[in-house]
Design an enzyme around this catalytic site. Sequence first.
Site, short mmCIF file in Angstrom:
data_model
loop_
_atom_site.label_atom_id
_atom_site.label_comp_id
_atom_site.label_asym_id
_atom_site.label_seq_id
_atom_site.Cartn_x
_atom_site.Cartn_y
_atom_site.Cartn_z
N CYS A 44 0.57 -0.76 -8.80
CA CYS A 44 2.04 -0.27 -8.12
C CYS A 44 3.55 0.32 -8.61
CB CYS A 44 2.66 -0.68 -6.63
SG CYS A 44 1.32 -1.25 -5.23
N THR A 77 0.55 4.97 5.51
CA THR A 77 0.60 3.93 5.67
C THR A 77 1.57 3.02 6.34
OG1 THR A 77 -2.11 3.78 4.57
CG2 THR A 77 -1.73 2.32 5.74
N GLY A 78 2.16 2.75 5.32
CA GLY A 78 3.55 2.00 5.94
C GLY A 78 4.47 2.20 6.29
N GLY A 96 1.09 -1.14 -0.23
CA GLY A 96 -0.31 0.13 -0.09
C GLY A 96 0.71 1.40 -0.02
N SER A 97 0.41 2.13 0.27
CA SER A 97 0.82 2.86 0.34
C SER A 97 2.33 3.54 1.15
CB SER A 97 -0.04 4.73 0.49
OG SER A 97 -0.41 4.75 1.90
N GLU A 106 5.89 -3.17 0.68
CA GLU A 106 5.84 -3.07 -0.50
C GLU A 106 5.18 -2.06 -0.18
OE1 GLU A 106 5.15 -1.94 -4.03
OE2 GLU A 106 3.49 -3.99 -4.43
#
Length: 474
Positions: free
Chosen positions: A277, A225-226, A221-222, A243
């Site tokens: 992505c 958020t990571g 995800g983004s 990722e």
Amino acid sequence: MQTYDNIINGKPLASTETFESYNPATSEVLGLVARSTDVQIGQAIAAARKAQPAWAALPDANRREYLVKAAAVLEENAAYLAELVTREQGKPLTGPGSQFEIQACVDWTNVPADLELPVEVVFEDETRRDELHRKPLGVIAAIAPWNWPLLIATWQIMPSIRAGNTVVIKPSEYTPIGTLEMVRLISKVLPEGVINTVSGDGTVGRRLCENPDIDKIMFTGSAATGKKIIQASSENLARLTLELGGNDPAIVLPDADPAAIAEGLFWGAFINQGQTCACAKRLYVHEDIHDAVVAKLKGLAEAMPMGNGLNDGIVLGPVQNRRQLDIVSRLTEDAKARGATIVCGGNSIDGPGNFFPVTLVTDIENDAPLVQEEQFGPVLPVIRYSNTDDAIGMANEGDTGLGASVWSSDTEKAAAVAGRLDAGTVWINRHGVIHPMVPFGGAKKSGFGLEFGIEGLKALTQPQIISISKAEAA
């Protein structure tokens, strides 16, 4: 209206709270989804923790057989699951769409079932023998995104359980139904507690990640958020595979044939409506062939039918959610304000769905937000260059490095350029073509850790050295 419950310990578990899931092509409500409470999150993790020792104790051959059974379930239910993906995520049934996604789920289940993880002898002489064994980590928390909701969930689940771990997976709140239904179906052929689900928004994800019984977190995800996941995992020091997306450059060298590369470039940029992505998100084309490449891409863009993916002949669907549509629109409007040329597309389509046409943007500077930010949608900026070193320099700007590609009639020349790009994967004369046996992961701030193949499987294990003395016992 149907309510889709979570699966905990092999059984459905309702919740007192629900939320709606929508069809991005029509805006209709598809169903209600259980919102996991804190108690239910704890129950899911406890079920996984309880099931893990027995699952890990199974002979490796038995776990591999279970994966083969899961792959068969996916095959048997492919039509049902593909339709769910089209209704909820938006990608069309045919072409590189939902049917493609489900078949990829089958492939990414069968491949881990075939992999071997033998004991490695890392050192041996006349006095000692040192062996590297691989043990499961324990309970894996998996957080799946909305762009490939079943396929990426499969990437997270199948290698994890193959290695002897158990899983608690949280689907995206934008696309929960398909993932929950996939887990419901495959859990029927697995022991209770091996795969469990929780659903809801980011609060649910945070509660999952910070739980002390989580041993590893897998997230796609983004970057924003990571970072939150990294903070949450500081509570339990869980291992991480992240990722975090990319802003992939593609460089077209002056000797490339525009007609030969156009279709590969198009799908490298616009598969899944650009919501991947590892899509090409900025295109650098040498001035000698710039106009010819743009003309070929424009012809393809205008020939591709867009609409509700359940209808015949549709090859491009909607942007999955309004939030993402707003990002795409904002970046496109900013490019217009900067004087860029809109070759085709350029405005969202009126109606109930989240449709934005394939949009090509030229006469744009490399520092424009549309170039520097990951738009994650069907808009491609095309930057003209005259010097290859300049193109490489522009391609390497920014803090992401998931993928990149080089396009040329001379493979050796392309490979020389590829080696200078800061990306986890660089494709030559194609873009974003992944394989279940080829490790995949990003450079720079596109995350860390590897997925797929032997390296991805190893990342879901704890190495243990067993050192054996050859000296006779005293």
